[in-house]
Structures are given as C-alpha cells and as structure tokens.
Write a protein that holds these residues in place. Structure first.
Motif, PDB file in Angstrom:
ATOM      1  N   ALA A  64      34.990 -67.812 -26.072  1.00  0.00           N
ATOM      2  CA  ALA A  64      33.989 -68.072 -26.989  1.00  0.00           C
ATOM      3  C   ALA A  64      34.140 -67.135 -28.186  1.00  0.00           C
ATOM      4  O   ALA A  64      33.316 -67.002 -29.015  1.00  0.00           O
ATOM      5  N   VAL A  65      35.249 -66.397 -28.259  1.00  0.00           N
ATOM      6  CA  VAL A  65      35.420 -65.392 -29.232  1.00  0.00           C
ATOM      7  C   VAL A  65      34.985 -65.801 -30.904  1.00  0.00           C
ATOM      8  O   VAL A  65      34.456 -65.421 -31.573  1.00  0.00           O
ATOM      9  N   ASN A  66      35.886 -67.006 -31.123  1.00  0.00           N
ATOM     10  CA  ASN A  66      35.748 -67.665 -32.202  1.00  0.00           C
ATOM     11  C   ASN A  66      34.221 -68.349 -32.427  1.00  0.00           C
ATOM     12  O   ASN A  66      33.807 -68.235 -33.567  1.00  0.00           O
ATOM     13  N   PHE A  67      33.710 -68.779 -31.318  1.00  0.00           N
ATOM     14  CA  PHE A  67      32.221 -69.267 -31.710  1.00  0.00           C
ATOM     15  C   PHE A  67      31.586 -68.285 -31.948  1.00  0.00           C
ATOM     16  O   PHE A  67      30.462 -68.301 -32.973  1.00  0.00           O
ATOM     17  N   TYR A  68      31.351 -67.127 -31.152  1.00  0.00           N
ATOM     18  CA  TYR A  68      30.449 -65.923 -31.691  1.00  0.00           C
ATOM     19  C   TYR A  68      30.850 -65.453 -33.067  1.00  0.00           C
ATOM     20  O   TYR A  68      29.972 -64.943 -33.764  1.00  0.00           O
ATOM     21  N   ASN A  69      32.209 -65.456 -33.423  1.00  0.00           N
ATOM     22  CA  ASN A  69      32.731 -64.680 -34.769  1.00  0.00           C
ATOM     23  C   ASN A  69      32.135 -65.662 -35.850  1.00  0.00           C
ATOM     24  O   ASN A  69      31.651 -65.205 -36.722  1.00  0.00           O
ATOM     25  N   ARG A  70      32.288 -67.161 -35.533  1.00  0.00           N
ATOM     26  CA  ARG A  70      31.679 -67.991 -36.680  1.00  0.00           C
ATOM     27  C   ARG A  70      30.194 -67.962 -36.846  1.00  0.00           C
ATOM     28  O   ARG A  70      29.828 -67.934 -37.913  1.00  0.00           O
ATOM     29  N   HIS A  71      29.449 -67.651 -35.782  1.00  0.00           N
ATOM     30  CA  HIS A  71      27.990 -67.808 -35.933  1.00  0.00           C
ATOM     31  C   HIS A  71      27.142 -66.434 -36.211  1.00  0.00           C
ATOM     32  O   HIS A  71      26.267 -66.469 -36.806  1.00  0.00           O
ATOM     33  N   LEU A  72      27.943 -65.524 -35.703  1.00  0.00           N
ATOM     34  CA  LEU A  72      27.384 -64.148 -35.628  1.00  0.00           C
ATOM     35  C   LEU A  72      28.142 -63.001 -36.246  1.00  0.00           C
ATOM     36  O   LEU A  72      27.794 -62.064 -36.080  1.00  0.00           O
TER      37      LEU A  72
END
Length: 138
Positions: A29-37
């Motif tokens: 989920a690293v890209n998910f959290y980077n994209r949103h947070l």
C-alpha cells in the motif's frame, strides 16, 4: 498464563504483526498512502511512536482477543474479537483524522479501517495458533 508463557506469546505474535504490517505499509500500500497522504507524511518514519503503538496494540490483541479465544478453546472467538478490536482502534484514529484534518481522504479512512480489521484478525489467529503451540489455553 504465566509471565514466561505470556512473553513468549507476545514476542512471537509481535513478529507476525510487524512482518505483515511492514509488508503492507512498505510494499503493498505504499503508493496508495503516498498518493493520498503524501502531503502529510513525514520525510522519515518516527520509530519511537510507531513502535509504542505496536507494543501497546499487540498487548491489547493478546488481552482482548487471543487470551479469551485460548481460554475458550475457540479460534473463531480470537479471530472475531481481534477483527473487532482492530476495527475499533483503526476507526478511532481514522475517524479522528477525518474530523480534525482538512481534506483528509475518506478513501484512506475506509481502506485503513478494513486493513486494521483484517490485520488484527490475522494476527489474533496467529496468536491463537502460537498460544496453542506453546500449550496455553484449554
């Protein structure tokens, strides 16, 4: 359960928790959290508060999910209580963020609460298995 048995159970369960959560946060989920947070993330992880959360939460999983499951000889009790504890803990964090921070992404709240529930259920299951392997419970 004696102190030595609890410490063994704690240590082995903590390893399971750390490995799974670090794979989630660092790979899946690293890209998910980077994209949103990304705009909120610190440049470096602050390890002291992170480790304190893990230590406290794992103790909570053992006390409120794994131990009741072991006492009853019920894997499902441990798993369901673990899922519920994860849901409550992650909801407390995520819904507080949603309430306090401008533009906090709802998608992060939903994904994180699902993740906390699943992670906690899996770790409670593993903790139950470890406890049985250590001879703890009925």
């Amino acid at each position: 359960m004696g102190v030595t048995a609890f410490l063994k159970l704690y240590l082995l369960t903590a390893i399971v928790f750390f490995v799974i959560d670090l794979v989630w946060l660092g790979v899946v989920a690293v890209n998910f959290y980077n994209r949103h947070l990304g705009h909120l993330l610190a440049g470096q992880v602050r390890w002291v508060p992170a480790v304190l959360f893990y230590l406290i939460f794992i103790a909570g999983l053992l006390v409120f999910a794994v131990q009741p499951g072991l006492s009853d000889g019920s894997l499902w009790r441990a798993v369901l209580l673990g899922a519920f504890l994860g849901f409550v803990a992650y909801a407390a964090f995520d819904l507080t963020c949603l309430a306090l921070f401008k533009n906090f992404p709802v998608v992060v709240v939903v994904v994180d609460m699902i993740w906390g529930s699943c992670l906690s259920a899996i770790v409670a299951c593993a903790g139950y298995g470890i406890g049985r392997w250590l001879g703890i419970g009925s």
